[in-house]
Design a protein around this motif. Structure first.
Motif, PDB file in Angstrom:
ATOM      1  N   LYS A   1      -0.178  12.177  -4.374  1.00 10.79           N
ATOM      2  CA  LYS A   1      -1.082  11.333  -3.602  1.00 10.79           C
ATOM      3  C   LYS A   1      -0.471   9.926  -3.523  1.00 10.79           C
ATOM      4  O   LYS A   1       0.474   9.613  -4.242  1.00 10.79           O
ATOM      5  CB  LYS A   1      -2.457  11.258  -4.269  1.00 10.79           C
ATOM      6  CG  LYS A   1      -3.161  12.593  -4.428  1.00 10.79           C
ATOM      7  CD  LYS A   1      -3.865  12.966  -3.156  1.00 10.79           C
ATOM      8  CE  LYS A   1      -4.802  14.127  -3.377  1.00 10.79           C
ATOM      9  NZ  LYS A   1      -6.184  13.794  -3.302  1.00 10.79           N
ATOM     10  N   GLN A   2      -1.039   9.107  -2.685  1.00 12.15           N
ATOM     11  CA  GLN A   2      -0.521   7.756  -2.499  1.00 12.15           C
ATOM     12  C   GLN A   2      -0.461   6.984  -3.810  1.00 12.15           C
ATOM     13  O   GLN A   2       0.530   6.301  -4.093  1.00 12.15           O
ATOM     14  CB  GLN A   2      -1.387   6.999  -1.499  1.00 12.15           C
ATOM     15  CG  GLN A   2      -1.347   7.576  -0.104  1.00 12.15           C
ATOM     16  CD  GLN A   2      -2.400   6.934   0.773  1.00 12.15           C
ATOM     17  OE1 GLN A   2      -2.432   5.721   0.912  1.00 12.15           O
ATOM     18  NE2 GLN A   2      -3.257   7.746   1.364  1.00 12.15           N
ATOM     19  N   ASN A   3      -1.507   7.095  -4.621  1.00 12.61           N
ATOM     20  CA  ASN A   3      -1.522   6.345  -5.880  1.00 12.61           C
ATOM     21  C   ASN A   3      -0.445   6.829  -6.846  1.00 12.61           C
ATOM     22  O   ASN A   3       0.083   6.043  -7.631  1.00 12.61           O
ATOM     23  CB  ASN A   3      -2.914   6.355  -6.527  1.00 12.61           C
ATOM     24  CG  ASN A   3      -3.398   7.747  -6.871  1.00 12.61           C
ATOM     25  OD1 ASN A   3      -2.945   8.742  -6.323  1.00 12.61           O
ATOM     26  ND2 ASN A   3      -4.355   7.822  -7.784  1.00 12.61           N
TER      27      ASN A   3
ATOM     28  N   SER B   1       2.853   0.352   5.913  1.00  9.43           N
ATOM     29  CA  SER B   1       2.106   1.604   6.024  1.00  9.43           C
ATOM     30  C   SER B   1       1.240   1.546   7.276  1.00  9.43           C
ATOM     31  O   SER B   1       0.898   0.463   7.763  1.00  9.43           O
ATOM     32  CB  SER B   1       1.246   1.865   4.782  1.00  9.43           C
ATOM     33  OG  SER B   1       0.265   0.881   4.630  1.00  9.43           O
TER      34      SER B   1
ATOM     35  N   MET C   1       3.808   5.918   4.854  1.00 12.50           N
ATOM     36  CA  MET C   1       4.251   4.816   3.999  1.00 12.50           C
ATOM     37  C   MET C   1       5.766   4.697   4.100  1.00 12.50           C
ATOM     38  O   MET C   1       6.476   5.706   4.024  1.00 12.50           O
ATOM     39  CB  MET C   1       3.824   5.062   2.546  1.00 12.50           C
ATOM     40  CG  MET C   1       2.311   5.017   2.362  1.00 12.50           C
ATOM     41  SD  MET C   1       1.686   5.559   0.737  1.00 12.50           S
ATOM     42  CE  MET C   1       2.576   4.572  -0.412  1.00 12.50           C
TER      43      MET C   1
ATOM     44  N   PHE D   1       1.587  11.466   4.361  1.00 14.46           N
ATOM     45  CA  PHE D   1       0.508  12.054   3.571  1.00 14.46           C
ATOM     46  C   PHE D   1      -0.460  12.693   4.555  1.00 14.46           C
ATOM     47  O   PHE D   1      -1.081  11.996   5.360  1.00 14.46           O
ATOM     48  CB  PHE D   1      -0.192  10.976   2.734  1.00 14.46           C
ATOM     49  CG  PHE D   1       0.729  10.345   1.726  1.00 14.46           C
ATOM     50  CD1 PHE D   1       0.774  10.816   0.424  1.00 14.46           C
ATOM     51  CD2 PHE D   1       1.561   9.295   2.085  1.00 14.46           C
ATOM     52  CE1 PHE D   1       1.637  10.242  -0.501  1.00 14.46           C
ATOM     53  CE2 PHE D   1       2.418   8.707   1.171  1.00 14.46           C
ATOM     54  CZ  PHE D   1       2.464   9.190  -0.126  1.00 14.46           C
TER      55      PHE D   1
ATOM     56  N   VAL E   1      -1.459   9.311   6.807  1.00 15.39           N
ATOM     57  CA  VAL E   1      -1.014   8.019   6.310  1.00 15.39           C
ATOM     58  C   VAL E   1       0.505   8.056   6.183  1.00 15.39           C
ATOM     59  O   VAL E   1       1.068   8.976   5.584  1.00 15.39           O
ATOM     60  CB  VAL E   1      -1.656   7.681   4.944  1.00 15.39           C
ATOM     61  CG1 VAL E   1      -1.037   6.430   4.339  1.00 15.39           C
ATOM     62  CG2 VAL E   1      -3.162   7.507   5.095  1.00 15.39           C
TER      63      VAL E   1
ATOM     64  N   LEU F   1       1.329  14.199  -0.147  1.00  8.78           N
ATOM     65  CA  LEU F   1       2.651  13.992   0.423  1.00  8.78           C
ATOM     66  C   LEU F   1       3.192  15.337   0.906  1.00  8.78           C
ATOM     67  O   LEU F   1       3.351  16.269   0.120  1.00  8.78           O
ATOM     68  CB  LEU F   1       3.600  13.392  -0.621  1.00  8.78           C
ATOM     69  CG  LEU F   1       5.057  13.210  -0.202  1.00  8.78           C
ATOM     70  CD1 LEU F   1       5.176  12.255   0.985  1.00  8.78           C
ATOM     71  CD2 LEU F   1       5.885  12.713  -1.376  1.00  8.78           C
TER      72      LEU F   1
ATOM     73  N   LYS G   1       3.822  -0.784  -4.162  1.00  5.09           N
ATOM     74  CA  LYS G   1       3.255  -0.752  -2.810  1.00  5.09           C
ATOM     75  C   LYS G   1       4.369  -0.520  -1.793  1.00  5.09           C
ATOM     76  O   LYS G   1       5.485  -1.014  -1.971  1.00  5.09           O
ATOM     77  CB  LYS G   1       2.536  -2.067  -2.493  1.00  5.09           C
ATOM     78  CG  LYS G   1       1.330  -2.333  -3.371  1.00  5.09           C
ATOM     79  CD  LYS G   1       0.163  -1.502  -2.943  1.00  5.09           C
ATOM     80  CE  LYS G   1      -1.080  -1.857  -3.743  1.00  5.09           C
ATOM     81  NZ  LYS G   1      -2.122  -0.868  -3.591  1.00  5.09           N
TER      82      LYS G   1
ATOM     83  N   GLU H   1       2.719   5.124  -5.578  1.00  2.00           N
ATOM     84  CA  GLU H   1       2.670   3.698  -5.868  1.00  2.00           C
ATOM     85  C   GLU H   1       2.862   3.414  -7.358  1.00  2.00           C
ATOM     86  O   GLU H   1       3.396   2.371  -7.726  1.00  2.00           O
ATOM     87  CB  GLU H   1       1.381   3.090  -5.356  1.00  2.00           C
ATOM     88  CG  GLU H   1       1.345   3.010  -3.841  1.00  2.00           C
ATOM     89  CD  GLU H   1       0.055   2.431  -3.284  1.00  2.00           C
ATOM     90  OE1 GLU H   1      -0.854   2.064  -4.073  1.00  2.00           O
ATOM     91  OE2 GLU H   1      -0.044   2.347  -2.043  1.00  2.00           O
TER      92      GLU H   1
END
Length: 143
Positions: free
Chosen positions: A17-19, A31, A41, A52, A39, A60, A27, A22
């Motif tokens: 996942k994005q988190n 994005s 990035m 994502f 999403v 992802l 960051k 990151e």
């Protein structure tokens, strides 16, 4: 930085996942949300575009790499001759490539590994890898 078809790139794994991303890379440099609500990035350090998938709970699922230091099966791939790259990858299990050309760019696509070599002037300029679908409708997430 290693490109790992079916798995991911560098420390990235399909299904993150994005988190998760990151937590490793910080960051993104940029994005945005694409036309399908995915999403996207961008990481300058990785020279990678990460997608994502909205329909997959923003996991992802696709990576586009243009990093000249990226290696695929132990060899640098960006700027390598397209025909030499196909021959090399054939020895590594990517036996067949579908070819699609538009303007000055040709995409060489291997469906089994969901890998695209994007070429221009007979040189690889980008590598695209995607998560593999293990059933008709389910991805083979690695994270």
């Amino acid at each position: 930085m290693e490109i790992k078809p079916k798995f991911g790139y560098d420390q990235l794994l399909f299904g993150m996942k994005q988190n998760d991303v990151e937590a490793i890379y910080g960051k993104p440099n940029h994005s945005f949300i694409d036309d399908e609500d995915n999403v996207i990035m961008l990481y300058n350090l990785l020279k990678a575009r990460l997608t994502f998938y909205a329909e997959e709970d923003f996991k992802l699922g696709y990576i586009i790499i243009s990093n000249p230091n990226a290696v695929l099966f132990g060899e640098k791939i960006i700027s390598k001759n397209a025909n030499e790259s196909k021959a090399f990858l054939s020895k590594k299990g990517l036996k067949s490539f579908e070819s699609e050309s538009f303007d000055t760019v040709t995409n060489l696509f291997n469906e089994d590994f969901w890998t695209i070599l994007q070429t221009e002037f007979d040189e690889v300029i980008k590598v695209e890898i995607g998560a593999i679908i293990k059933n008709q409708d389910e991805f083979d997430w690695k994270f």
